[in-house]
Enzyme design. Structure first.
Site, short mmCIF file in Angstrom:
data_model
loop_
_atom_site.label_atom_id
_atom_site.label_comp_id
_atom_site.label_asym_id
_atom_site.label_seq_id
_atom_site.Cartn_x
_atom_site.Cartn_y
_atom_site.Cartn_z
N ASP A 89 0.82 -1.23 0.00
CA ASP A 89 0.00 0.00 0.00
C ASP A 89 0.84 1.27 0.00
O ASP A 89 0.60 2.19 -0.78
CB ASP A 89 -1.07 0.00 1.12
CG ASP A 89 -0.55 -0.08 2.53
OD1 ASP A 89 0.67 -0.30 2.73
OD2 ASP A 89 -1.38 0.07 3.47
N SER A 93 -13.86 3.87 27.02
CA SER A 93 -13.71 2.60 26.30
C SER A 93 -13.77 1.48 27.32
O SER A 93 -13.30 1.64 28.45
CB SER A 93 -12.37 2.57 25.58
OG SER A 93 -11.93 1.24 25.43
N GLY A 137 -3.15 -7.65 14.72
CA GLY A 137 -2.99 -7.36 13.29
C GLY A 137 -4.29 -7.42 12.52
O GLY A 137 -4.30 -7.63 11.31
N SER A 163 -6.44 -4.82 12.56
CA SER A 163 -6.82 -3.40 12.36
C SER A 163 -7.80 -2.87 13.38
O SER A 163 -8.76 -2.17 13.03
CB SER A 163 -7.39 -3.18 10.96
OG SER A 163 -6.37 -3.19 10.06
N SER A 201 -7.10 -0.56 15.24
CA SER A 201 -6.93 0.91 15.23
C SER A 201 -7.75 1.54 14.11
O SER A 201 -8.43 2.54 14.33
CB SER A 201 -5.45 1.29 15.14
OG SER A 201 -4.85 0.63 14.07
N GLU A 204 -3.79 8.45 12.10
CA GLU A 204 -2.84 7.43 12.57
C GLU A 204 -1.39 7.84 12.29
O GLU A 204 -0.50 7.68 13.13
CB GLU A 204 -3.16 6.10 11.88
CG GLU A 204 -2.30 4.96 12.38
CD GLU A 204 -3.06 3.65 12.47
OE1 GLU A 204 -4.30 3.63 12.33
OE2 GLU A 204 -2.39 2.64 12.70
N ASP A 210 -5.73 -0.33 5.55
CA ASP A 210 -6.63 -0.76 6.63
C ASP A 210 -7.87 0.12 6.71
O ASP A 210 -9.00 -0.36 6.80
CB ASP A 210 -5.89 -0.75 7.97
CG ASP A 210 -4.72 -1.71 7.97
OD1 ASP A 210 -4.65 -2.55 7.05
OD2 ASP A 210 -3.87 -1.61 8.87
C1 GAF Z 1 -0.31 -2.57 8.47
C2 GAF Z 1 -0.49 -1.17 7.91
F1 GAF Z 1 -1.32 -0.45 8.70
C3 GAF Z 1 -1.03 -1.19 6.48
O1 GAF Z 1 -1.04 0.12 5.96
C4 GAF Z 1 -0.19 -2.11 5.59
O2 GAF Z 1 1.03 -1.51 5.23
C5 GAF Z 1 0.03 -3.46 6.26
O3 GAF Z 1 0.52 -3.33 7.58
C6 GAF Z 1 0.99 -4.32 5.48
O4 GAF Z 1 0.45 -4.66 4.26
O5 GAF Z 1 -1.55 -3.19 8.61
#
Ligand code: GAF
Length: 386
Positions: free
Chosen positions: A39, A70, A127, A129, A131, A163, A175
């Site tokens: 990305d 929270s 991992g 996401s 966030s 972020e 994400d």
């Molecule tokens: C994390 C990052 F937040 C994403 O932007 C991406 O780079 C990913 O790692 C790896 O593909 O989730």
């Protein structure tokens, strides 16, 4: 946490503020089917949203003040425009909320003061996401509460700015895009340079398939610093090659590009990114042709590339991938930024339990902490709850 996540957010709001929320907004976690560390190289990704969600119950509050509670924390966090306008002033989990207020204010929007209560089923630090889910749910709430003129296709960039610039994590756009723009039953094919998306049908159920997500439970090993160093190395390589980003290196020119780089580590980093972009395009072509099972080898090749060239895997995730493949998965790979986190495996729906048991057995044999496992189907993106 037990009970429905939306009910927990509502109950938290009532208990904390002794009032009814004006509404509730949900945003999911995500897994990335393929396209890792592409990305921020302006490349391609193919994530989908999870059925696990973060929910924000919210109501207008005093102008220029935000109070956030929270379920992760007993005490609410309160901040005003002064703290929101200065990245770093609010820290911990509340920084993701203050970051969103900051990003909205930075583009000149009149963000309403608000009281918020947050509950989540997206595990933190796995991992998936969590966030991006909190950022996007808060963004959705503030946009609606303030009647802000902000089309959803602008949300991912703003949440990413929160972020990057407020929280201080140099992540790409994947994400937040997945969490906001994903559609149920589809994977989101995103061109990270143009932000154009195509919804690719990914109806696993109809094909008798499932994606098994394995939480490796690997302790995070310097993930932030390693992520930033991979990103720098890609940017340096692009500069050496005279391109705006590694996305501009065509697969056919890869060998010639590698020959122009003078250290082996950088060559491997570049090879990962260029071949991974091609694997995303190949996966999309197979999905468009309805050949879902045939994507398996591409997923597994992506894992090998992350392990050998980008060097972002750890023994726990490698073990999960190997065990899933040995137990009959069509393909398996680590998903997300790396150094732990989750593995996904494409499996026959009827085989999911057997594959999960095989991964657990391999973990036990190696003396690793037991993995978490979950079977998922692609869900929809951020939205207001009825
Ligand atoms: C994390 C990052 F937040 C994403 O932007 C991406 O780079 C990913 O790692 C790896 O593909 O989730």
């Amino acid at each position: 946490m037990s009970g429905d996540v939306a009910d927990r957010a509502t109950a938290g709001f009532r208990q904390r503020y002794d009032a009814e929320p004006a509404g509730r907004w949900a945003a999911p976690g995500r897994v990335n089917l393929i396209g890792e560390h592409t990305d921020y190289n302006d490349g391609f990704v193919l994530p989908f949203a999870l059925p696990l969600r973060t929910v924000v119950a919210a109501a207008p509050g005093p102008d220029g003040r935000w109070t956030v509670w929270s379920e992760l924390d007993d005490e609410p966090v309160e901040f005003g425009a002064v703290e929101a306008d200065e990245p770093g002033r609010v820290d911990g989990w509340a920084a993701y909320v203050a970051g969103v207020v900051w990003a909205l204010r930075a583009v000149g929007l009149d963000v309403p003061g608000a009281r918020l209560a947050i509950a989540s089923d997206v595990p933190v630090g796995s991992g998936l996401s969590s966030s991006a889910a909190i950022e996007s749910a808060v963004l959705a709430a503030l946009v609606d509460l303030g009647g802000l003129d902000l089309p959803t296709d602008r949300w991912p960039r703003l949440a990413q700015r929160a972020e990057n610039d407020y929280v201080g994590a140099p992540t790409g756009i994947m994400d937040q895009s997945a969490v906001v723009r994903a559609r149920e039953g589809h994977a989101l094919f995103l061109d990270c340079r143009t932000e154009e998306v195509e919804q690719i049908p990914f109806d696993l159920d109809a094909d008798g398939l499932a994606v098994l997500v394995v939480d490796s439970r690997a302790p995070h090993r310097h993930a932030d610093g390693e992520y930033a160093s991979r990103r720098k190395s890609c940017e340096r390589a692009a500069a050496t090659l005279g391109v705006a980003a590694l996305r501009d290196v065509p697969t056919a020119d890869l060998d010639a590009a590698l020959a122009r780089l003078d250290d082996d580590e950088t060559r491997r980093r570049v090879r990962h990114v260029v071949t991974e972009n091609q694997r995303v395009l190949d996966t999309v072509a197979l999905l468009r042709a309805g050949r879902v099972r045939d994507t398996g080898p591409l997923l597994t090749a992506s894992h090998a590339s992350m392990r050998d060239d980008f060097e972002i895997t750890v023994p726990e995730v490698d073990t999960a991938v190997e065990a899933a493949l040995a137990a009959g998965a069509y393909g398996a790979r680590m998903t997300g930024g790396g150094f732990g986190g989750c593995v996904l495996a494409l499996v026959d729906a009827g085989a999911a339990e057997r594959v999960a048991a095989a991964v657990a057995a391999a973990y036990a044999e190696r003396g690793f902490a037991a993995p978490g496992t979950l079977t998922v189907l692609p869900a929809g993106g951020a939205h207001r709850l009825p």
